[in-house]
Design a protein around this motif. Structure first.
Motif, PDB file in Angstrom:
ATOM      1  N   ARG A 140       6.231   5.614  20.668  1.00  0.00           N
ATOM      2  CA  ARG A 140       6.777   4.611  21.593  1.00  0.00           C
ATOM      3  C   ARG A 140       7.780   3.736  20.896  1.00  0.00           C
ATOM      4  NH1 ARG A 140       1.956   1.373  23.195  1.00  0.00           N
ATOM      5  NH2 ARG A 140       1.608   1.775  21.006  1.00  0.00           N
ATOM      6  N   GLU A 141       7.486   3.446  19.652  1.00  0.00           N
ATOM      7  CA  GLU A 141       8.397   2.599  18.903  1.00  0.00           C
ATOM      8  C   GLU A 141       9.773   3.259  18.804  1.00  0.00           C
ATOM      9  OE1 GLU A 141       8.820   0.962  14.380  1.00  0.00           O
ATOM     10  OE2 GLU A 141       6.908   1.686  15.119  1.00  0.00           O
ATOM     11  N   ARG A 198       0.859  -1.183   0.000  1.00  0.00           N
ATOM     12  CA  ARG A 198       0.000   0.000   0.000  1.00  0.00           C
ATOM     13  C   ARG A 198       0.895   1.233   0.000  1.00  0.00           C
ATOM     14  NH1 ARG A 198      -5.012  -0.563   1.544  1.00  0.00           N
ATOM     15  NH2 ARG A 198      -6.312   1.286   1.341  1.00  0.00           N
ATOM     16  N   SER A 199       0.707   2.070  -1.012  1.00  0.00           N
ATOM     17  CA  SER A 199       1.451   3.326  -1.047  1.00  0.00           C
ATOM     18  C   SER A 199       0.772   4.332  -0.145  1.00  0.00           C
ATOM     19  CB  SER A 199       1.488   3.875  -2.477  1.00  0.00           C
ATOM     20  OG  SER A 199       2.381   3.127  -3.250  1.00  0.00           O
ATOM     21  N   VAL A 200       1.580   5.056   0.586  1.00  0.00           N
ATOM     22  CA  VAL A 200       1.037   6.103   1.440  1.00  0.00           C
ATOM     23  C   VAL A 200       1.759   7.395   1.116  1.00  0.00           C
ATOM     24  CG1 VAL A 200       0.345   4.575   3.297  1.00  0.00           C
ATOM     25  CG2 VAL A 200       2.654   5.508   3.277  1.00  0.00           C
ATOM     26  N   SER A 201       1.093   8.466   1.419  1.00  0.00           N
ATOM     27  CA  SER A 201       1.687   9.769   1.124  1.00  0.00           C
ATOM     28  C   SER A 201       2.978   9.945   1.881  1.00  0.00           C
ATOM     29  CB  SER A 201       0.696  10.874   1.499  1.00  0.00           C
ATOM     30  OG  SER A 201      -0.476  10.743   0.730  1.00  0.00           O
ATOM     31  N   SER A 202       2.965   9.536   3.105  1.00  0.00           N
ATOM     32  CA  SER A 202       4.172   9.653   3.917  1.00  0.00           C
ATOM     33  C   SER A 202       4.070   8.681   5.082  1.00  0.00           C
ATOM     34  CB  SER A 202       4.313  11.083   4.448  1.00  0.00           C
ATOM     35  OG  SER A 202       5.402  11.148   5.346  1.00  0.00           O
ATOM     36  N   LEU A 203       5.230   8.189   5.526  1.00  0.00           N
ATOM     37  CA  LEU A 203       5.243   7.297   6.692  1.00  0.00           C
ATOM     38  C   LEU A 203       5.341   8.072   7.992  1.00  0.00           C
ATOM     39  CD1 LEU A 203       7.603   4.412   5.514  1.00  0.00           C
ATOM     40  CD2 LEU A 203       5.134   4.329   5.812  1.00  0.00           C
ATOM     41  N   MET A 204       5.431   9.393   7.866  1.00  0.00           N
ATOM     42  CA  MET A 204       5.703  10.176   9.070  1.00  0.00           C
ATOM     43  C   MET A 204       4.613   9.993  10.122  1.00  0.00           C
ATOM     44  SD  MET A 204       4.730  13.980   7.675  1.00  0.00           S
ATOM     45  CE  MET A 204       4.283  14.645   9.249  1.00  0.00           C
ATOM     46  N   LEU A 205       3.374   9.806   9.686  1.00  0.00           N
ATOM     47  CA  LEU A 205       2.304   9.672  10.665  1.00  0.00           C
ATOM     48  C   LEU A 205       2.154   8.245  11.162  1.00  0.00           C
ATOM     49  CD1 LEU A 205      -0.375  11.938   8.962  1.00  0.00           C
ATOM     50  CD2 LEU A 205       1.199  12.507  10.806  1.00  0.00           C
ATOM     51  N   TRP A 206       2.851   7.318  10.539  1.00  0.00           N
ATOM     52  CA  TRP A 206       2.764   5.913  10.959  1.00  0.00           C
ATOM     53  C   TRP A 206       3.813   5.569  12.005  1.00  0.00           C
ATOM     54  CZ3 TRP A 206      -1.354   3.137   9.723  1.00  0.00           C
ATOM     55  CH2 TRP A 206      -2.089   3.491   8.591  1.00  0.00           C
ATOM     56  N   ARG A 207       4.692   6.480  12.205  1.00  0.00           N
ATOM     57  CA  ARG A 207       5.729   6.172  13.182  1.00  0.00           C
ATOM     58  C   ARG A 207       5.178   6.388  14.570  1.00  0.00           C
ATOM     59  NH1 ARG A 207       9.907   5.833   9.670  1.00  0.00           N
ATOM     60  NH2 ARG A 207       9.927   7.409   8.030  1.00  0.00           N
ATOM     61  N   ASP A 208       5.219   5.287  15.330  1.00  0.00           N
ATOM     62  CA  ASP A 208       4.706   5.377  16.701  1.00  0.00           C
ATOM     63  C   ASP A 208       5.781   5.976  17.573  1.00  0.00           C
ATOM     64  OD1 ASP A 208       3.020   3.019  18.898  1.00  0.00           O
ATOM     65  OD2 ASP A 208       3.502   5.134  19.134  1.00  0.00           O
TER      66      ASP A 208
END
Lengths: 597, 286
Positions: A45-46, A33-43
């Motif tokens: 806590r992770e 799945r292409s996403v606009s950016s991964l910046m919002l997927w970074r948790d």
């Protein structure tokens, strides 16, 4: 230790696991799945805790929980049991004491069995350990050992010298001394009878044999009759192939070779060899070439002797005397003498006086009295040696009408006693027999039948058994050795092969002991020394073709389960409930994350 | 420009027929124009009187009225302005998100603003924001004739912006998906502008991530890959992060007096629902 599953069929439920995996696989496989950016997927806590650990665990926690719950359910359904104690029950081991356990030398079934026992009981030490030797008769080997070192020490007494192993009586004895809770183990070199050992129970059967061929001496005898010293050697090829052996016969006294035979034997062939030995030959040894089982490759035969019973005749009736002389001669074991008799035969009327060593056979055959004849039926005491082989069919037994005799009846015609026996204890404590016989040969037909020589032979043989010396000088391993002593003694010295001299008690004038070791046994009293040769002669034990290795049965009866195993089902159910609760918590919570990554 | 893109340029033009671009809250500087401002201006066309407010030009005080009423009253004249629109289009690859109409919506929305501006008497200049911010070649033509509009930029967005005409209306169309302080861009963007409008144009997937799936996420600009299982909590965290991000931009826009609006590409192309811009007085319904 691996758990035991009472209902292993429950493992069929494992097919649910691939189904669960398939469900999660198809549901959770990664879709690109292409996403606009991964910046919002970074948790956040992770990033703090380190993403490597979280990223590597891609399988949802719920899947792991469901998988664990499924496994817990399946295992709980199979009702697993684990052995929690290795010392709950005593163990009694039945040891095959036959000499076939020695086949193979260093790799003999006995050595392998001992190694296996040590390994087994070191791994799973029992509450107590006892051993029962299974030979001709079962025999308890030592006392119950609480410590394994003591038990292993008792195994030194397991020498495998018996001509046979009667495992069933030994197993019964093991069960008796062990009690209801005892676990039983049989250690042998042969397989049990089909279906004799259940798969689960209190008996385990371990066999350590190896099928192999063997050439053995299966029978040997030495006789001295009619002035000739003969020996018989039976050699059997107990294999399925042709075998060649050399049989060497040696005079042990002089060291001279008596004979040397080359034997080329067909499969399963039994060859009997007879040989007349030179006069004066002492103990002789017959030996084959050594093979896998050496104990049956040689025998030692002592010179046999025929014991003659000294019989003194004091018979006035010519006809009766003639019949007696002919009958005694036919027995070949009697020697008519005029002094120092061992058996006195008389037709005198009244009480006879004789020494303690003399047996008396007193005939009542007054020809002038009125006879009375009996044609049967005759009643005989079959426990008496005198009646051995007698039939008394179709005969007429006549006697005097008014005669009465004392003693225990041996042969009767109706209520008329024809032969009686009276035991008498002499002044020296000796027991002698006084036989009384009512018999008129002039009007009887007994003497015209085989019963007459049989009766006299029985009489001589009976007396002969009470003469000093061994009944037989060459016996098979396992047989009873009986030696009559000339005088009454409390004990004598006994020397058996491989053992130090020891004192054995005497019963009456008889020494009796089981010949459980092959070799020369000697009994020494003050006056004399007697030797007996014991030879391992057993075709069944020498036949190693049906020996085998294997294990049958397992210690898993109800008592074992009850005492040594604990069920794990409750633990699995608790685990299952915990997993279910956690699963429920994860699937219904609002704030906590649903997975670990 | 391919036929598909031109279709959306036309669609944007058509949508603009129902709207007019609102008058700038600040009078544009420069030459007098033909458009009348809402403010009291300096044209010769008298409009109204009103009470004096500090800062009003003293030359516009109606001294006659003061003599009559002792009240300082200023004369209002309708102001003539020459408004201008700068449409700044983010040309990042993320604006052309695979499987979404995000690029189409961007094109259509840019054409919409440009067309609405032209219809409202504005001049307009489309700008392409990438590594640099450059005018779209031929951008002074009607939107349906635009060429060279593509979304291929990877990397940082330029924060050094050109010197735009003072008091112009400026529209930034972007998904705003980059890290960094929003003010670095918003401040120069809104500097000396009449109205600054930041339109965050998102695909529906940007706003509502799919739940209950294991996905291998590929960053459309960096091609970076991230595999994860998107459950409810993960999606919720994503939405929270997006909301925080939008809040940052909203705060930044508020600080510089710009308008921040978020639009969903799919909804835009389907309904052309621009109520948010109307309510922000950026647009007026004809």
């Amino acid at each position: 230790m691996l758990p035991l599953f009472l209902y292993p069929l429950a493992f069929v439920g494992l097919i649910a696991i691939p189904a669960l995996v398939a469900i999660y696989y198809f549901r959770n496989r990664f879709k690109r799945r292409s996403v606009s950016s991964l910046m919002l997927w970074r948790d956040a806590r992770e990033a703090r805790e380190g993403g490597v650990r979280l990223r590597t665990l891609q399988t949802p926690l719920l899947f792991l929980l469901e998988l664990l719950a499924l496994l817990a359910l399946i295992f709980a359904a199979s009702e697993p049991m684990v052995r929690v104690s290795a010392t709950a029950r005593p163990v009694v081991v039945v040891l095959d004491d036959s000499f076939s356990m020695l086949a193979g030398g260093d790799d003999s079934p006995r050595r392998r069995a001992e190694a296996a026992l040590r390994k087994e009981f070191t791994t799973r030490p029992p509450f107590s350990l006892r051993f029962v030797l299974a030979g001709e008769r079962p025999q308890v080997l030592g006392d119950g050992a609480r410590y394994l070192s003591d038990a292993y020490g008792q195994l030194d007494g397991w020498r495998c010298t018996s001509p046979t192993a009667r495992l069933e009586p030994a197993l019964a004895l093991a069960g008796e001394i062990g009690g209801e809770l005892a676990l039983l183990m049989v250690v042998t070199d042969r397989a049990p009878a089909k279906d004799a050992i259940p798969d689960k129970g209190r008996v385990r059967w371990w066999a350590f044999g190896t099928a192999r061929g063997n050439v053995a001496i299966t029978s040997a005898a030495r006789s001295a009759r009619d002035g000739f010293d003969r020996c018989l050697i039976e050699v059997a090829n107990l294999s399925d192939t042709e075998e060649s052996r050399t049989l060497r016969m040696t005079d042990l006294q002089s060291g001279a070779s008596l004979d040397l035979l080359s034997l080329a034997m067909r499969p399963k062939e039994i060859r009997r060899l007879t040989m007349q030995l030179p006069e004066g030959t002492g103990p002789m040894r017959a030996a084959l070439d050594a093979d896998g089982l050496s104990v049956d490759d040689a025998v030692t035969l002592l010179p046999n002797f025929q014991r003659q019973v000294r019989v003194q005749m004091q018979v006035q009736n010519d006809r009766l005397r003639d019949l007696l002389q002919r009958g005694l001669k036919a027995s070949r074991a009697a020697q008519v003498v005029t002094e120092q008799p061992e058996l006195l035969v008389s037709d005198a009327v009244g009480e006879l006086s004789a020494s303690d060593q003399v047996w008396v056979a007193q005939f009542s055959s007054e020809p002038k009295s009125e006879p009375i004849a009996f044609s049967g039926p005759f009643v005989m005491d079959r426990t008496s040696p005198l009646t051995d082989g007698l039939s008394l069919r179709g005969i007429i037994w006549s006697t005097c009408k008014n005669d009465e005799i004392d003693g225990a009846p041996i042969i009767m015609a109706g209520n008329t006693v024809l032969v009686s026996d009276q035991e008498r204890v002499g002044t020296s404590g000796a027991v002698r027999h006084h036989l009384r016989l009512r018999f008129r040969p002039d009007v009887s037909t007994v003497q015209q039948t085989p019963d007459w020589p049989i009766f006299l032979a029985n009489l001589i043989a009976w007396r002969s058994t009470a003469l000093p010396g061994p009944e037989r000088v060459n016996v098979r391993l396992g047989e009873q050795v009986v030696i009559n002593l000339p005088t009454y003694r409390d004990n004598v010295r006994l020397v058996s092969p491989g053992r130090p001299s020891r004192s054995v008690p005497v019963k009456g004038r008889v020494v009796a002991f089981p010949a459980n070791e092959s070799g020369i046994w000697t009994v020494t009293s003050e006056e004399t020394t007697w030797s007996v040769s014991v030879n391992p002669l057993s075709a069944d034990e020498s036949d190693l073709r049906d020996t085998t290795s294997g294990q049958w049965g397992d210690w898993l009866d109800e008592a074992t389960l009850r005492q040594e195993y604990r069920g794990l089902m409750w633990l699995l159910i608790v685990l299952l409930l915990g997993l279910s609760g956690f699963h429920l918590f994860l699937t219904t919570r609002d704030s906590a994350p649903g997975r670990s990554a | 420009m391919n036929q598909g893109a031109r279709t959306y340029l036309n669609q944007g033009e058509q949508a603009a027929e129902r709207y007019a671009l609102g008058t700038p809250r600040l009078a544009p500087a420069g030459l007098a124009g033909a458009t009348l401002s809402q403010r009291a201006g300096s044209s010769l066309e008298f409009k109204d009187h009103r009470a004096y407010e500090p800062g009003d030009d003293l030359r516009h005080i109606d001294w006659s009225a003061f003599a009559r009423s002792d009240q300082l009253t200023v004369k209002l004249y309708r102001e003539e302005v020459t408004p201008h629109l700068d449409v700044v289009i983010d040309t990042s690859r993320s604006m052309n998100l695979e499987g979404t109409p995000k690029a189409d919506a961007t094109i259509a929305l840019a054409a919409f603003f440009a067309s609405a501006a032209l219809r409202s008497g504005y001049t307009q200049t489309p700008w392409l924001l990438g590594e640099r911010c450059e005018p779209l070649p031929g951008g002074n033509r009607p939107p349906s004739q635009w060429e060279g509009l593509s979304f291929e930029h990877r990397g940082e967005i330029a924060t050094r912006l050109p010197t735009w005409r003072a008091r112009s209306t400026r529209v930034l169309i972007s998904d705003l998906f980059w890290l960094g302080e929003p003010l670095r861009l918003v401040r120069p963007f809104a500097d000396r502008s009449a109205t600054g409008i930041v339109v965050q144009l998102l695909a529906r997937e940007d706003a509502e991530p799919p739940e209950g799936q294991s996905v291998r996420l590929v960053d459309s600009e960096t091609d970076e890959v991230k595999e994860l299982h998107v459950d409810a909590a993960t999606a919720r965290r994503y939405r929270e992060a997006l909301a925080r991000h939008q809040q940052h931009w909203h705060e930044a826009c508020r600080q510089v007096g710009a308008v921040f609006v978020t639009l969903i590409a799919e909804e835009l192309l389907t309904h052309w629902n621009l109520d948010a811009l109307v309510m922000a007085e950026v647009l007026q319904v004809r």
